[in-house]
Design an enzyme around this catalytic site. Structure first.
Site, PDB file in Angstrom:
ATOM      1  N   ASP A   1      -5.855  18.924   4.185  1.00 11.18           N
ATOM      2  CA  ASP A   1      -6.147  20.142   3.430  1.00 11.18           C
ATOM      3  C   ASP A   1      -7.362  20.012   2.510  1.00 11.18           C
ATOM      4  O   ASP A   1      -7.386  19.155   1.626  1.00 11.18           O
ATOM      5  CB  ASP A   1      -4.946  20.524   2.560  1.00 11.18           C
ATOM      6  CG  ASP A   1      -3.673  20.736   3.361  1.00 11.18           C
ATOM      7  OD1 ASP A   1      -3.386  19.902   4.246  1.00 11.18           O
ATOM      8  OD2 ASP A   1      -2.949  21.700   3.094  1.00 11.18           O
TER       9      ASP A   1
ATOM     10  N   GLU B   1      -6.853  25.807   4.240  1.00  7.95           N
ATOM     11  CA  GLU B   1      -6.142  26.912   3.599  1.00  7.95           C
ATOM     12  C   GLU B   1      -6.079  26.841   2.074  1.00  7.95           C
ATOM     13  O   GLU B   1      -5.600  27.784   1.455  1.00  7.95           O
ATOM     14  CB  GLU B   1      -4.740  27.042   4.198  1.00  7.95           C
ATOM     15  CG  GLU B   1      -3.739  26.046   3.721  1.00  7.95           C
ATOM     16  CD  GLU B   1      -2.483  26.744   3.237  1.00  7.95           C
ATOM     17  OE1 GLU B   1      -2.296  27.922   3.528  1.00  7.95           O
ATOM     18  OE2 GLU B   1      -1.715  26.086   2.527  1.00  7.95           O
ATOM     19  N   ASN B   2      -6.583  25.754   1.489  1.00 11.71           N
ATOM     20  CA  ASN B   2      -6.664  25.673   0.026  1.00 11.71           C
ATOM     21  C   ASN B   2      -8.095  25.501  -0.453  1.00 11.71           C
ATOM     22  O   ASN B   2      -8.338  25.004  -1.544  1.00 11.71           O
ATOM     23  CB  ASN B   2      -5.813  24.503  -0.486  1.00 11.71           C
ATOM     24  CG  ASN B   2      -4.334  24.711  -0.248  1.00 11.71           C
ATOM     25  OD1 ASN B   2      -3.736  25.641  -0.771  1.00 11.71           O
ATOM     26  ND2 ASN B   2      -3.743  23.846   0.554  1.00 11.71           N
TER      27      ASN B   2
ATOM     28  N   ASN C   1       0.409  28.424   4.843  1.00 13.08           N
ATOM     29  CA  ASN C   1       1.190  29.458   4.160  1.00 13.08           C
ATOM     30  C   ASN C   1       0.382  30.261   3.150  1.00 13.08           C
ATOM     31  O   ASN C   1       0.823  31.323   2.701  1.00 13.08           O
ATOM     32  CB  ASN C   1       2.410  28.838   3.468  1.00 13.08           C
ATOM     33  CG  ASN C   1       2.049  27.724   2.518  1.00 13.08           C
ATOM     34  OD1 ASN C   1       1.295  26.817   2.870  1.00 13.08           O
ATOM     35  ND2 ASN C   1       2.577  27.766   1.309  1.00 13.08           N
ATOM     36  N   HIS C   2      -0.816  29.790   2.763  1.00 12.65           N
ATOM     37  CA  HIS C   2      -1.653  30.533   1.822  1.00 12.65           C
ATOM     38  C   HIS C   2      -2.858  31.186   2.494  1.00 12.65           C
ATOM     39  O   HIS C   2      -3.764  31.669   1.800  1.00 12.65           O
ATOM     40  CB  HIS C   2      -2.165  29.602   0.710  1.00 12.65           C
ATOM     41  CG  HIS C   2      -1.087  29.006  -0.132  1.00 12.65           C
ATOM     42  ND1 HIS C   2      -0.098  29.759  -0.740  1.00 12.65           N
ATOM     43  CD2 HIS C   2      -0.832  27.705  -0.473  1.00 12.65           C
ATOM     44  CE1 HIS C   2       0.704  28.953  -1.422  1.00 12.65           C
ATOM     45  NE2 HIS C   2       0.290  27.715  -1.270  1.00 12.65           N
TER      46      HIS C   2
ATOM     47  N   HIS D   1       1.658  22.668   9.759  1.00 14.49           N
ATOM     48  CA  HIS D   1       1.559  22.822   8.308  1.00 14.49           C
ATOM     49  C   HIS D   1       2.978  23.033   7.782  1.00 14.49           C
ATOM     50  O   HIS D   1       3.519  24.140   7.807  1.00 14.49           O
ATOM     51  CB  HIS D   1       0.670  24.035   7.996  1.00 14.49           C
ATOM     52  CG  HIS D   1       0.180  24.072   6.584  1.00 14.49           C
ATOM     53  ND1 HIS D   1      -0.880  23.319   6.135  1.00 14.49           N
ATOM     54  CD2 HIS D   1       0.601  24.785   5.508  1.00 14.49           C
ATOM     55  CE1 HIS D   1      -1.105  23.573   4.868  1.00 14.49           C
ATOM     56  NE2 HIS D   1      -0.207  24.445   4.454  1.00 14.49           N
TER      57      HIS D   1
ATOM     58  N   HIS E   1      -0.252  20.011   4.647  1.00 18.00           N
ATOM     59  CA  HIS E   1       0.440  20.788   3.607  1.00 18.00           C
ATOM     60  C   HIS E   1       0.835  19.979   2.383  1.00 18.00           C
ATOM     61  O   HIS E   1       0.688  20.466   1.261  1.00 18.00           O
ATOM     62  CB  HIS E   1       1.689  21.506   4.131  1.00 18.00           C
ATOM     63  CG  HIS E   1       2.437  22.255   3.062  1.00 18.00           C
ATOM     64  ND1 HIS E   1       1.905  23.354   2.412  1.00 18.00           N
ATOM     65  CD2 HIS E   1       3.662  22.056   2.514  1.00 18.00           C
ATOM     66  CE1 HIS E   1       2.782  23.803   1.523  1.00 18.00           C
ATOM     67  NE2 HIS E   1       3.848  23.032   1.557  1.00 18.00           N
TER      68      HIS E   1
ATOM     69  N   HIS F   1      -0.477  17.283   1.050  1.00 15.37           N
ATOM     70  CA  HIS F   1      -1.626  16.690   0.352  1.00 15.37           C
ATOM     71  C   HIS F   1      -1.447  15.197   0.091  1.00 15.37           C
ATOM     72  O   HIS F   1      -2.244  14.605  -0.644  1.00 15.37           O
ATOM     73  CB  HIS F   1      -1.927  17.398  -0.969  1.00 15.37           C
ATOM     74  CG  HIS F   1      -2.294  18.839  -0.820  1.00 15.37           C
ATOM     75  ND1 HIS F   1      -2.941  19.542  -1.815  1.00 15.37           N
ATOM     76  CD2 HIS F   1      -2.131  19.713   0.200  1.00 15.37           C
ATOM     77  CE1 HIS F   1      -3.139  20.796  -1.417  1.00 15.37           C
ATOM     78  NE2 HIS F   1      -2.654  20.913  -0.191  1.00 15.37           N
TER      79      HIS F   1
END
Length: 268
Positions: free
Chosen positions: A8, A39-40, A67-68, A151, A176, A178
């Site tokens: 991520d 996604e982050n 999810n984000h 994820h 996911h 990290h």
């Protein structure tokens, strides 16, 4: 075929190390393909169209989500327009974008990337196992190199999907949490597996965030606004060597850049 799968990307520090070092890493490792979970990448949660475009221009071949992924309003149209940006395939029908794709670059073997989202301790989405089964039924037989970004939060769910897909995909790379895990392995039927690739972002942090803010939340049990740490970043991920003709992974190893310093010997 040598592939780097980056964990991520978190906030400005994560984007910065990709911008500054990925092209050199590609040359040094002689990479054929770079896949990264993004996604982050924007503010530590979600990804904007601008950030996604910049990361693709910096040398990432395919970006995956989680999810984000829908956090920022402008990402929906970009997901529809940009085939190199994926979101989890098991979002309910009608979600913007696509959850998997076959890529046929002119100067490299074809490959497929599949993005899936876990359900244990996560948002309520469709079953990732059934989604994977349906995708495999559609994949062309002439594309044996198949990479899965799962994820997910729970190690048990990640391991289960790895064994579920063992022998049918090249690799299942978890994202996911990290936190890079130490279980890179080849499963019994030949699929490469790593529970979590880790994080591309600030190293001295609590999952990418300023530790002081996170500690405050634990001490007070009250909501706080998390802020991305400004500590120097590092890239973490999985490095895979793949037989492009068969899709079988020859080796898989957890990878970090810059490499951590060797332990200091204590004076007796």
């Amino acid at each position: 075929m040598r592939i780097l799968f980056l964990g991520d990307i978190v906030g400005r520090p994560g984007r910065a190390i990709v911008f500054e070092r990925l092209r050199q890493v590609r040359r040094d490792l002689r990479l054929d393909l770079v896949v990264a979970n993004g996604e982050n990448a924007s503010g530590g949660i979600g990804i904007t169209a601008k950030s996604a475009r910049q990361l693709l221009e910096a040398g990432i071949d395919v970006l995956t989500g989680g999810n984000h992924v829908f956090r920022h309003a402008d990402i929906g149209p970009f997901l529809d327009a940009e085939e190199r940006l994926l979101r989890p395939a098991n979002y309910p029908p009608g979600a913007p974008g696509r959850g998997w794709r076959v890529f046929r670059p002119a100067n490299r073997p074809p490959f497929a990337v599949i993005n899936l989202l876990g359900r244990v301790f996560m948002n309520a989405v469709d079953c990732p196992f059934r989604a994977a089964e349906a995708i495999l039924a559609e994949l062309p037989a002439d594309v044996p190199v198949r990479l899965v970004d799962f994820h997910a939060e729970a190690t048990s769910e990640k391991k289960a999907l790895g064994y579920f897909l063992d022998g049918r995909v090249s690799a299942v790379c978890g994202t996911h949490t990290h936190v890079q895990t130490a279980d890179a392995q080849l499963l019994p039927r030949g699929t490469a597996y790593l529970t979590d690739c880790g994080m591309t972002g600030p190293a001295a942090s609590a999952l990418g965030m300023d530790p002081a803010e996170v500690i405050g939340r634990f001490l007070t049990a009250r909501p706080v606004r998390f802020v991305v740490s400004t500590s120097p970043p590092e890239m973490q991920g999985a490095l895979l060597d793949v037989d492009a003709a068969t899709g079988k992974v020859v080796t898989i190893a957890a990878w970090r850049h810059p490499s951590p310093p060797p332990p200091t010997e204590e004076t007796p």
